[in-house]
Design a protein around this motif. Sequence first.
Motif, mmCIF file in Angstrom:
data_model
loop_
_atom_site.group_PDB
_atom_site.id
_atom_site.type_symbol
_atom_site.label_atom_id
_atom_site.label_comp_id
_atom_site.label_asym_id
_atom_site.label_seq_id
_atom_site.Cartn_x
_atom_site.Cartn_y
_atom_site.Cartn_z
ATOM 1 N N PRO A 127 0.772 -1.251 0.000
ATOM 2 C CA PRO A 127 0.000 0.000 0.000
ATOM 3 C C PRO A 127 0.801 1.298 0.000
ATOM 4 O O PRO A 127 0.362 2.267 -0.626
ATOM 5 N N PRO A 128 1.952 1.404 0.684
ATOM 6 C CA PRO A 128 2.645 2.697 0.689
ATOM 7 C C PRO A 128 3.099 3.117 -0.713
ATOM 8 O O PRO A 128 3.736 2.341 -1.430
ATOM 9 N N LEU A 129 2.771 4.358 -1.085
ATOM 10 C CA LEU A 129 3.037 4.855 -2.436
ATOM 11 C C LEU A 129 4.101 5.939 -2.409
ATOM 12 O O LEU A 129 4.294 6.633 -1.415
ATOM 13 N N ASP A 130 4.785 6.100 -3.555
ATOM 14 C CA ASP A 130 5.718 7.210 -3.701
ATOM 15 C C ASP A 130 4.964 8.452 -4.178
ATOM 16 O O ASP A 130 3.733 8.444 -4.299
ATOM 17 N N SER A 131 5.676 9.495 -4.493
ATOM 18 C CA SER A 131 5.040 10.760 -4.876
ATOM 19 C C SER A 131 4.318 10.672 -6.218
ATOM 20 O O SER A 131 3.483 11.518 -6.535
ATOM 21 N N TYR A 132 4.620 9.648 -7.015
ATOM 22 C CA TYR A 132 3.953 9.474 -8.310
ATOM 23 C C TYR A 132 2.647 8.696 -8.191
ATOM 24 O O TYR A 132 1.838 8.679 -9.113
ATOM 25 N N GLY A 133 2.466 7.992 -7.050
ATOM 26 C CA GLY A 133 1.299 7.143 -6.869
ATOM 27 C C GLY A 133 1.571 5.676 -7.126
ATOM 28 O O GLY A 133 0.645 4.883 -7.274
ATOM 29 N N ASN A 134 2.868 5.295 -7.165
ATOM 30 C CA ASN A 134 3.252 3.903 -7.400
ATOM 31 C C ASN A 134 3.742 3.257 -6.107
ATOM 32 O O ASN A 134 4.386 3.919 -5.282
ATOM 33 N N SER A 135 3.463 1.985 -5.942
ATOM 34 C CA SER A 135 3.890 1.250 -4.756
ATOM 35 C C SER A 135 5.417 1.208 -4.670
ATOM 36 O O SER A 135 6.098 0.767 -5.596
ATOM 37 N N VAL A 136 5.968 1.669 -3.559
ATOM 38 C CA VAL A 136 7.421 1.764 -3.405
ATOM 39 C C VAL A 136 8.072 0.388 -3.439
ATOM 40 O O VAL A 136 9.048 0.151 -4.173
ATOM 41 N N ARG A 137 7.565 -0.536 -2.627
ATOM 42 C CA ARG A 137 8.153 -1.882 -2.595
ATOM 43 C C ARG A 137 8.039 -2.568 -3.953
ATOM 44 O O ARG A 137 8.964 -3.254 -4.397
ATOM 45 N N SER A 138 6.895 -2.386 -4.606
ATOM 46 C CA SER A 138 6.665 -3.083 -5.876
ATOM 47 C C SER A 138 7.612 -2.586 -6.963
ATOM 48 O O SER A 138 8.125 -3.371 -7.761
ATOM 49 N N VAL A 139 7.858 -1.279 -6.989
ATOM 50 C CA VAL A 139 8.809 -0.732 -7.956
ATOM 51 C C VAL A 139 10.206 -1.279 -7.674
ATOM 52 O O VAL A 139 10.943 -1.660 -8.596
ATOM 53 N N LYS A 140 10.570 -1.327 -6.407
ATOM 54 C CA LYS A 140 11.882 -1.855 -6.047
ATOM 55 C C LYS A 140 12.013 -3.316 -6.464
ATOM 56 O O LYS A 140 13.062 -3.737 -6.975
ATOM 57 N N PHE A 141 10.961 -4.097 -6.258
ATOM 58 C CA PHE A 141 10.971 -5.514 -6.648
ATOM 59 C C PHE A 141 11.238 -5.649 -8.148
ATOM 60 O O PHE A 141 12.081 -6.445 -8.563
ATOM 61 N N ALA A 142 10.517 -4.882 -8.955
ATOM 62 C CA ALA A 142 10.676 -4.978 -10.408
ATOM 63 C C ALA A 142 12.087 -4.602 -10.829
ATOM 64 O O ALA A 142 12.694 -5.257 -11.693
ATOM 65 N N ARG A 143 12.628 -3.558 -10.225
ATOM 66 C CA ARG A 143 13.990 -3.144 -10.565
ATOM 67 C C ARG A 143 15.002 -4.205 -10.176
ATOM 68 O O ARG A 143 15.947 -4.497 -10.924
ATOM 69 N N GLU A 144 14.806 -4.800 -8.993
ATOM 70 C CA GLU A 144 15.732 -5.842 -8.541
ATOM 71 C C GLU A 144 15.669 -7.068 -9.443
ATOM 72 O O GLU A 144 16.693 -7.679 -9.751
ATOM 73 N N MET A 145 14.475 -7.415 -9.873
ATOM 74 C CA MET A 145 14.330 -8.580 -10.747
ATOM 75 C C MET A 145 15.033 -8.353 -12.080
ATOM 76 O O MET A 145 15.733 -9.230 -12.596
ATOM 77 N N VAL A 146 14.834 -7.170 -12.655
ATOM 78 C CA VAL A 146 15.490 -6.864 -13.922
ATOM 79 C C VAL A 146 17.005 -6.822 -13.750
ATOM 80 O O VAL A 146 17.752 -7.334 -14.590
ATOM 81 N N ASN A 147 17.490 -6.248 -12.654
ATOM 82 C CA ASN A 147 18.930 -6.204 -12.413
ATOM 83 C C ASN A 147 19.519 -7.605 -12.282
ATOM 84 O O ASN A 147 20.632 -7.876 -12.743
ATOM 85 N N ARG A 148 18.741 -8.504 -11.665
ATOM 86 C CA ARG A 148 19.243 -9.862 -11.462
ATOM 87 C C ARG A 148 19.326 -10.629 -12.770
ATOM 88 O O ARG A 148 20.248 -11.433 -12.971
ATOM 89 N N TYR A 149 18.381 -10.398 -13.656
ATOM 90 C CA TYR A 149 18.327 -11.186 -14.879
ATOM 91 C C TYR A 149 18.726 -10.413 -16.133
ATOM 92 O O TYR A 149 18.461 -10.850 -17.240
#
Length: 522
Positions: free
Chosen positions: A433-455
Motif C-alpha cells: 500500500p505505501p506509495l511514492d510521490s507518483y502514486g506507485n507502490s514503493v516496494r513493488s517498484v523496487k521488486f521490479a527493478r531488482e528482478m530486472v537487475n538480477r536477470y
Amino acid sequence: CVYFLSSSGINAEYGDSVVFCGHIPVISSNMSNEIVEPDALDNWNPDQVYQKALTWVGEELQEQLLEGFFQGTDPDYVVVQHFLEFLRSRGIAPLIDPRLKDFIAAISTKSDSRYSYNNLKHQIPKAEFKTLVLANPTILSAIKGEFVVEDFPDLAKSIDEIFEDCRSETSGEVTTYIPSLAHYPATKWGAAICTTDGQVHCCGDAEDLVTLQSVTKPIFYGLCLDENGEKAVHETVGKEPSGHGFNKITLARDNKAHNPLINTGAISLASQYLPDETMASRYKSAISKYQALVEGSGEMLHFNNTVYLSELHSGHRNYAIGYYLQSKGCLNEKVNLKETLELYFQMCSIETSVRNASVLAAALANGGRNVFTGNQVISERSMQNMLSIMFSCGMYDYSGEWAFEVGIPAKSGVSGLIIVVIPDVMGIALWSPPLDSYGNSVRSVKFAREMVNRYSKGRNQNVLHPFSNRRSADGRYHNDQRGFVFHPFPGRRPLDISIPGPGVRQHHTQARSTQQGLQPSA
C-alpha cells in the motif's frame, strides 16, 4: 538427431538439428531405430516427416521420464502425494487447475467434484499412471520440462529472495484521497507470478484481496478497442505519456486525453463502452470479460461496494474531470456524465487477490488468452496496442524512468497494486500500500527493478520483440546458448530469465497465437 533423406533435394532446418535431403528415400530416427520405406511417404511434406520423427523420439523419451516416478518401495506403483508434490514444485495446483480435472477425478476416492488431498488414492498402479499421464498434455509438459519456465523451483527461490530483500523498504505513504483505501496496513506485502503455462508461485500476503483501481485501465482499454475499433477509440483518447499526475485536469494539444491509462482517458473510454446498453448490461459485459481472463484460477473476481461508494461520494476531482471532458467534446453524448463516472468507479472497484491478479497479468502476457482455458478474451491486435501503452504510459508520470530502468509493460494503481507483463512468458502482481510521490507502490517498484537487475544481460544486446511473428522453420522459438532473453523494445537491457538462475524455454503451442511470438535473437 533426425535425418530426412529423399530425392526431393530440398534442404530444411528443424529445431536444433538439420534435415538432410539427399537421394536415399528413407527416414531414420536413431532413437527409435525405425525405418519408413518410400511407399509410405506418398504426399508427405518435410513438416509431416519431422512431426512423425518427433513422435517416435517423444514416445521413447516419455517412457524414460515416467520410469523416474517408480522408485519407491513398490516399483509397480506410484505414490500419489509424491507425484502431486512434483506438480506443485512446477507451479501447478493439482486440485485447482481445470486442465487436471480428469486426472484428479480418476485418482479420487469420491465421485463428486469437491476434491481434497484427503480424498485421493494413496497410490496407483504403474500401467494406470502411465495411461492417465499420457492422456494429459499439461502433466506431460511438466514431466518433460516443456513449460515456458523449465526450472520453476529455481525461479520461485529467486522470487522469494527478491521479495524478502524488498520487505525492509518502508518509505511511502498509504493513499488517503479515497477514504476506504486508507485503512490498508503499511506492512502488507504480497507478490505472485503466473507463467503463460499456468505455473503459479506466491509470496507473503498474496491471498489478500485488493481493488484494481488504475490497474483496470489497460484491460478496459482492450475491451473498448475490441468493441469500438482502434480508430473510434483514439478519436478522443491519445497515445502519449502526459508528463502530469494521473488525475491532472488537462488534455493534449489536440483536445484529446493524453492516453487511456490516466483518469481523463479512462473516463472518456467509460462513455464509449456499449453506450446504447443499460448500466447493468454494460457492467455485466465488462466484468464477464475480466472473469474470462482468470477462469480456471480457482478464484472469482469480486466487487468491493465499500470502495465504490467511497469513490462515488469523494471523487470530486473525477467529477471535475468529467465536466471538463464533456465541455471539450471528449465524451459520448449518448451516455450522461453520471453513468459514465459510475461505470468508471465500478471498474476501479473490482477486487481480487494478488495471486489472481498475476493470473490476470499472465493472460495479457499470453496475448489476451486465458492461460488455463486457452480462450481468446481480448484480440491480439488490441493486446499489441495495450502492451505498447502500458510500456510507455503505465506508471503515471514515472513512466519514462520506468521504461528506461525496468523496460517491461506494467500498470500501477493507488491501492498499491502493480501488474507487470513479460509477453509470452509471465505476469507478475505486486502489492504494497505505501506509495511514492507518483502514486506507485514503493516496494513493488523496487521488486521490479531488482528482478530486472538480477536477470539483465546488459545494454546493447540483441533483443527479442513480443510483436513479431517470425519463427524458425519448425514453428518454434529458440533460446540462445545462455537462455531465454526478453525485452519488449529495442535499445534497453534485455531480461534473461536464465542468468544467473532458472531457464526459460520460449515455445509455441497450438493454443498460443502465431501473432504473439518473439523474434529469435541474431
